[in-house]
Design a protein around this motif. Structure first.
Motif, PDB file in Angstrom:
ATOM      1  N   PRO A 148      64.076  64.840   1.171  1.00 28.19           N
ATOM      2  CA  PRO A 148      62.924  63.993   0.780  1.00 28.19           C
ATOM      3  C   PRO A 148      63.329  62.523   0.638  1.00 28.19           C
ATOM      4  CG  PRO A 148      63.488  65.576  -0.941  1.00 28.19           C
ATOM      5  CD  PRO A 148      64.495  65.732   0.119  1.00 28.19           C
ATOM      6  N   GLU A 149      62.389  61.665   0.944  1.00 23.50           N
ATOM      7  CA  GLU A 149      62.673  60.257   0.885  1.00 23.50           C
ATOM      8  C   GLU A 149      62.926  59.810  -0.549  1.00 23.50           C
ATOM      9  OE1 GLU A 149      59.431  58.331   2.736  1.00 23.50           O
ATOM     10  OE2 GLU A 149      59.992  58.962   4.763  1.00 23.50           O
ATOM     11  N   ASN A 150      63.584  58.669  -0.653  1.00 24.12           N
ATOM     12  CA  ASN A 150      63.906  58.145  -1.972  1.00 24.12           C
ATOM     13  C   ASN A 150      62.618  57.758  -2.713  1.00 24.12           C
ATOM     14  OD1 ASN A 150      65.627  57.340  -4.037  1.00 24.12           O
ATOM     15  ND2 ASN A 150      65.761  55.250  -3.259  1.00 24.12           N
ATOM     16  N   ASN A 151      62.536  58.115  -4.012  1.00 25.92           N
ATOM     17  CA  ASN A 151      61.406  57.797  -4.893  1.00 25.92           C
ATOM     18  C   ASN A 151      60.101  58.460  -4.444  1.00 25.92           C
ATOM     19  OD1 ASN A 151      62.987  56.136  -6.570  1.00 25.92           O
ATOM     20  ND2 ASN A 151      62.741  54.431  -5.123  1.00 25.92           N
ATOM     21  N   SER A 152      60.195  59.537  -3.740  1.00 25.86           N
ATOM     22  CA  SER A 152      58.990  60.249  -3.291  1.00 25.86           C
ATOM     23  C   SER A 152      58.556  61.263  -4.346  1.00 25.86           C
ATOM     24  CB  SER A 152      59.263  60.939  -1.950  1.00 25.86           C
ATOM     25  OG  SER A 152      60.292  61.905  -2.088  1.00 25.86           O
ATOM     26  N   ARG A 153      57.326  61.848  -4.144  1.00 20.87           N
ATOM     27  CA  ARG A 153      56.802  62.866  -5.050  1.00 20.87           C
ATOM     28  C   ARG A 153      56.451  64.085  -4.221  1.00 20.87           C
ATOM     29  NH1 ARG A 153      54.623  62.591 -10.166  1.00 20.87           N
ATOM     30  NH2 ARG A 153      54.598  60.313 -10.101  1.00 20.87           N
ATOM     31  N   LEU A 154      56.866  65.239  -4.724  1.00 15.91           N
ATOM     32  CA  LEU A 154      56.623  66.471  -3.990  1.00 15.91           C
ATOM     33  C   LEU A 154      55.774  67.408  -4.848  1.00 15.91           C
ATOM     34  CD1 LEU A 154      60.216  67.215  -2.613  1.00 15.91           C
ATOM     35  CD2 LEU A 154      58.388  65.943  -1.486  1.00 15.91           C
TER      36      LEU A 154
END
Length: 551
Positions: free
Chosen positions: A424-430
């Motif tokens: 997952p990308e940096n500072n992303s929300r899942l």
């Protein structure tokens, strides 16, 4: 009358003197004595010669005569008792009434150069001399070896030399000097020039020389001194030496492929068709010079460890007359390259090993290859470098015969590049309410030693309490989080590093973070519960309001 009386007195005195002398000493024998024999001529020769001493005389003094030999020929006297010889009276001899003796085996003892007296005595006392004969001693030499190849060490002993001799010159004649070329330097080489010490009896020892370069066949050794300085005039007797063909070589041991120089000597002058053989196989050819000498160089052919025979022969010189020389082949091995990475192909090869033996190859302490040497002791083998720590390693090659070699191999120490984090990308929300199982992805990196990856996941940026500790090798460039580790609502951190087959570490990448869900489960439940309550309130109000309308 007066004169006559005086004469009578003188005559009487003379008779009295004669009578007195006859009483005081015995009457000397009348006869003749002779000496014959000796290698040079009558009464002349060398120490060790057997001569004949014989004679006859009128008077018998017992049954024997005694022979004494003068050892010294100067003022001092030293007599050597030689022989006790019986004599007999022979009436049938032409001169009757004489006694005869004959000593035909008198050996000239060790004595100095010059003339020596031989006393024939009536008793075993040199003062009881009956007669004297003379013998002249000449110098000569003896050698301790009479044949051999060029370079043979020859020891000399001199007999019958002048007592004041102090230095000698040893001449080795390459051509027969006959009787007139003793002093012609074209006929000889000076093989040695040494100080000597002559004992009281004309003998010296301790002179040695090495046979100089010369052709096959008979040669002559003569010695001259500072006193006896003419071979012809001093009748110096030399010695013969037969030069036999032989070879020498340098070096006498080494490795396959080394150059070996063989030197031949004692061959026939200008002999052609000379061949050098190694274990019976021709490896060189040449021609001898006027002294029967030659050289030839060859490379040691492929051959097994141990001793091999070097021989030579020519058109006139048989191989059977040459003493073989031994050349010892030693083992050698090589390896290449000496540095590289995991999977690099190493090639090991060897020569001079024992024939048809198993050869073991180890990388550090682990055997990684085996092969078998050929009938000529050679082998070769190739193998890939296994995974191992960067730095120095040892490759060992050995066989059961004791041949053993080790080589250094340097494993590369360049770390692989760091991977690039992708998902997952940096500072992303899942996800929405948590419990997500994301797939983590990163870029592939390459390294000559091969690469594996280590992945870490934690709930803090310091990775003090990792969810995935990062201690397992991953060969893929992604990691799918298993359901059992589904991530609830919260903040998470992840990173990756690459490690190659030489254990060179890229170091951890930068850390990426992400959030799992928008709100925790309890918040979601609270919202749902609030919505349900709100809907219930609204429904209630709507029902009550409608009732009021109808009422």
């Amino acid at each position: 009358m007066k004169l006559l009386s005086r004469l009578a007195i003188v005559f009487a005195i003379c008779l009295a003197g004669i009578f007195a002398l006859s009483i005081a000493s015995p009457v000397q024998a009348q006869g003749s004595f002779s000496l014959s024999g000796g290698e040079v001529s009558r009464g002349k020769g060398y120490m060790g010669d057997e001569v004949r001493i014989y004679g006859s005389w009128e008077t018998a003094y017992g049954s024997y005569i005694y022979i004494f030999y003068e050892l010294f020929n100067e003022d001092q006297e030293d007599w050597s008792y030689g022989k006790k010889v019986r004599y007999e009276y022979y009436e049938e001899y032409e001169t009757e009434g004489f006694y005869y003796f004959d000593c035909d085996d008198f050996e000239i003892p060790e004595s100095c150069m010059g003339t020596h007296e031989i006393l024939i005595c009536s008793d075993d006392d040199p003062d009881d001399v009956v007669d004297t004969v003379e013998f002249t001693v000449y110098p000569f030499i003896e050698v301790n070896v009479t044949e051999g190849p060029v370079g043979t060490s020859v020891g000399l002993t001199g007999y019958g030399w002048h007592e004041n001799e102090s230095r000698v010159e040893v001449r080795f004649y390459t051509k027969d000097p006959g009787t007139i070329y003793y002093d012609d330097s074209n006929y000889y080489v000076v093989a040695a020039n040494q100080n000597i010490t002559v004992d009281d009896y004309g003998t010296w020892t301790g002179v040695t020389f090495q046979v100089p370069m010369s052709s096959k066949g008979d040669h002559w050794i003569y010695v001259v001194g500072d006193k006896a300085d003419s071979i012809k005039l001093d009748k110096i007797k030399g010695a013969e030496f037969e030069v036999t063909p032989g070879i020498s070589m340098s070096p006498t041991s080494g490795y396959v492929g080394d150059n070996v120089t063989v030197t031949g000597s004692g061959f026939t002058a200008n002999e052609v068709g000379i061949k050098v053989s190694y274990d019976g196989i021709q490896v060189g050819s040449t021609t001898a010079d006027a002294n029967g000498a030659w050289t030839a160089t060859f490379q040691v052919p492929e051959s097994a460890k141990g001793v091999h025979q070097i021989d030579a022969y020519g058109n006139y010189t048989s191989a059977t007359t040459i003493t073989d020389k031994n050349y010892t082949v030693k083992s050698s091995a090589s390896m290449e390259p000496t540095e590289g990475h995991v999977g690099t192909t190493l090639s090991a090869a060897g020569t001079g090993f024992a024939a048809e033996q198993v050869v073991s190859i180890k990388y550090d302490t682990t055997e990684i290859a085996t092969t078998t040497s050929s009938s000529k002791g050679s082998f070769s083998a190739s193998f890939p470098v296994p995974k191992s720590m960067h730095g120095n390693h040892t490759v060992a090659v050995s066989d059961a015969s004791g041949s053993s070699f080790s080589f250094d191999f340097v494993m590369e120490s360049t770390p692989p590049p760091k991977p690039a984090l992708m998902l997952p990308e940096n500072n992303s929300r899942l996800g929405f309410i948590g419990a997500v199982t994301p797939t983590f992805e990163w870029s592939a990196v390459t390294d000559p030693s091969g690469v594996v990856y280590y992945f870490q996941l934690a709930t803090d940026a310091g990775f003090f309490g990792p969810i995935i500790p990062g201690d397992k090798e991953l060969t893929a460039t992604n990691y799918i989080l298993p359901e059992a580790l589904a991530l609830p609502y919260g903040d998470y951190y992840w990173r990756v590093k690459a490690v190659d087959g030489a254990q060179n570490d890229s170091g951890w990448t930068v850390t990426y973070s992400f959030k799992s869900g928008f709100l925790p489960m309890w918040g979601f439940i609270a919202i749902v519960a609030g919505v349900v309550v709100l809907i219930g309130v609204l429904v209630y109000l709507l029902v009550v309001r409608r009732r009021s309308f109808y009422d």
